[in-house]
Design an enzyme around this catalytic site. Structure first.
Site, mmCIF file in Angstrom:
data_model
loop_
_atom_site.group_PDB
_atom_site.id
_atom_site.type_symbol
_atom_site.label_atom_id
_atom_site.label_comp_id
_atom_site.label_asym_id
_atom_site.label_seq_id
_atom_site.Cartn_x
_atom_site.Cartn_y
_atom_site.Cartn_z
ATOM 1 N N HIS A 87 32.084 46.228 32.759
ATOM 2 C CA HIS A 87 32.141 46.068 34.207
ATOM 3 C C HIS A 87 32.198 47.455 34.863
ATOM 4 C CE1 HIS A 87 32.843 43.684 37.836
ATOM 5 N NE2 HIS A 87 33.662 44.646 38.214
ATOM 6 N N CYS A 112 30.074 44.755 42.023
ATOM 7 C CA CYS A 112 31.392 44.153 41.848
ATOM 8 C C CYS A 112 31.576 43.059 42.924
ATOM 9 C CB CYS A 112 32.461 45.248 41.898
ATOM 10 S SG CYS A 112 34.156 44.767 41.573
ATOM 11 N N ASP A 145 31.637 43.059 29.616
ATOM 12 C CA ASP A 145 32.464 42.769 30.792
ATOM 13 C C ASP A 145 33.353 41.555 30.513
ATOM 14 O OD1 ASP A 145 33.527 42.211 33.289
ATOM 15 O OD2 ASP A 145 31.676 42.646 34.361
#
Length: 221
Positions: free
Chosen positions: A190, A115, A162
């Site tokens: 994600h 991330c 995502d």
């Protein structure tokens, strides 16, 4: 199980880092957090990677804004994490990353991030010369500096579902960095590598981690 240790950056800032594995291991990894801090998930990742023979440090980069941050994967956690991320300058993040790498020197060291940490791992490859390999997992900020020149081999992982990192961005990154292996996981969103998220995808996580470890085994020699 690892332990928290204290490190010091070039500007004198003291921060915590989660240490896992044998300090005498010949190879090392820096594991960079998401926007949720060095929480249970990040400690679990560090412990698991250490089992492959690495000494692993996961620096608490949020310490510059607030110490002992461990956020949940909720809307409130996201809001708080974004606020903390915005409060820390990129240059300060990199000072802490460099201090973490220095603690692991002179052994061959890689950097892997998830991330926000995926973006920071990209910075580690392009803004630092402390790493022999870098792996990024769903790093949304990579697109902003996709033309940067890496100083070490890089591998990237993205989820096809995502919405925060559209496939158009991934394709643009691939075009800018044709030498970098970019893996796309068709049924993954994600955060597919985090078993504390609803988006966890065990199959994609397992494959991405296998590829990441094989990449580090090849380059951290």
């Amino acid at each position: 199980m690892g332990e928290m240790i204290e490190l010091t950056s070039a500007d004198g800032h003291k921060f915590q880092a989660y240490a896992a594995g044998d300090p005498k291991s010949p190879r090392a990894l820096v594991v960079v957090q998401e926007i949720f801090g060095v929480n249970r998930h990040m400690r679990d990742v560090a412990d698991r990677l250490a089992q492959s023979g690495y000494y692993v440090l996961s620096p608490a980069v949020f310490d510059r804004a607030e110490r002992n941050v461990e956020l949940d994967y909720t809307a409130e956690g996201v809001k708080k994490g974004l606020e903390l991320r915005a409060a820390i300058a990129e240059s300060d993040v990199m000072m802490d990353i460099e201090a973490t790498a220095a603690k692991l020197s002179p052994r061959p060291t890689g950097i892997i991030g998830y991330c926000w940490g995926g973006t920071i791992a990209w910075w580690g490859a392009t803004k630092s010369k402390s790493f022999r390999a870098a792996v990024t997992w769903y790093g949304g900020g990579i697109m902003q500096t996709k033309e940067a020149v890496p100083n070490c081999p890089v591998q990237m992982h993205f989820g096809a579902l995502d919405k925060g990192i559209p496939m158009s961005d991934v394709e643009a990154i691939k075009q800018s960095q044709p030498e970098i292996p970019v893996f796309i996981y068709e049924n993954a969103d994600h955060g597919f590598g985090c078993d504390d998220r609803a988006s966890f995808n065990a199959e994609a996580n397992k494959l991405a981690e296998q590829r990441s470890l094989a990449f580090f085994a090849e380059h951290l020699v």
